[in-house]
Design a protein around this motif. Structure first.
Motif: not given
Length: 115
Positions: A40-52, A85-98
């Motif tokens: 679950i990550v939050e950035n300038e665009a909103g809150i995003f959830v990665f599932t799988g 399936a995603p793993s190791q979800v990490q927010r990198q900045s206010n606009v990107s997630t890896s």
């Protein structure tokens, strides 16, 4: 994660499937998704959830956006299907997630692609 005056929680129960939950300000839990949550990550665009789920022949992944409606209900909207399936979800900045995506096997070892 604090969100909308409450908290978002994610669980991953593997083949038995996890959940995305919202706990409101009164402490009541609301099930938003019946899927394994990997981030679950939050950035300038909103809150995003990665599932799988990557299990046996299944390899699915999705990205959802979580929003609050005018009536204060918490909603999820599917915004994309991932190639695995995603793993190791990490927010990198206010606009990107890896994150990594399970892409299969090479030489009998799990293989992941980076996004």
């Amino acid at each position: 994660m604090p969100a909308f005056g409450g908290k978002l929680f994610g669980t991953d129960n593997g083949e038995w499937v996890g959940k995305l939950l919202y706990q409101d300000e009164t402490g009541k839990m609301h099930v938003l998704l019946n899927e394994n949550v990997h981030g679950i990550v939050e950035n300038e665009a909103g809150i995003f959830v990665f599932t799988g789920l990557s299990h046996l022949s299944t390899n699915d992944g999705y990205i959802y956006m979580v929003t609050q409606g005018p009536d204060r209900t918490i909603n999820t909207k599917l915004i994309g299907k991932l190639p695995g399936a995603p793993s190791q979800v990490q927010r990198q900045s206010n606009v990107s997630t890896s994150f990594l995506v399970h892409a299969g096997y090479r030489d009998d070892r799990p293989y992941h692609e980076c996004y």
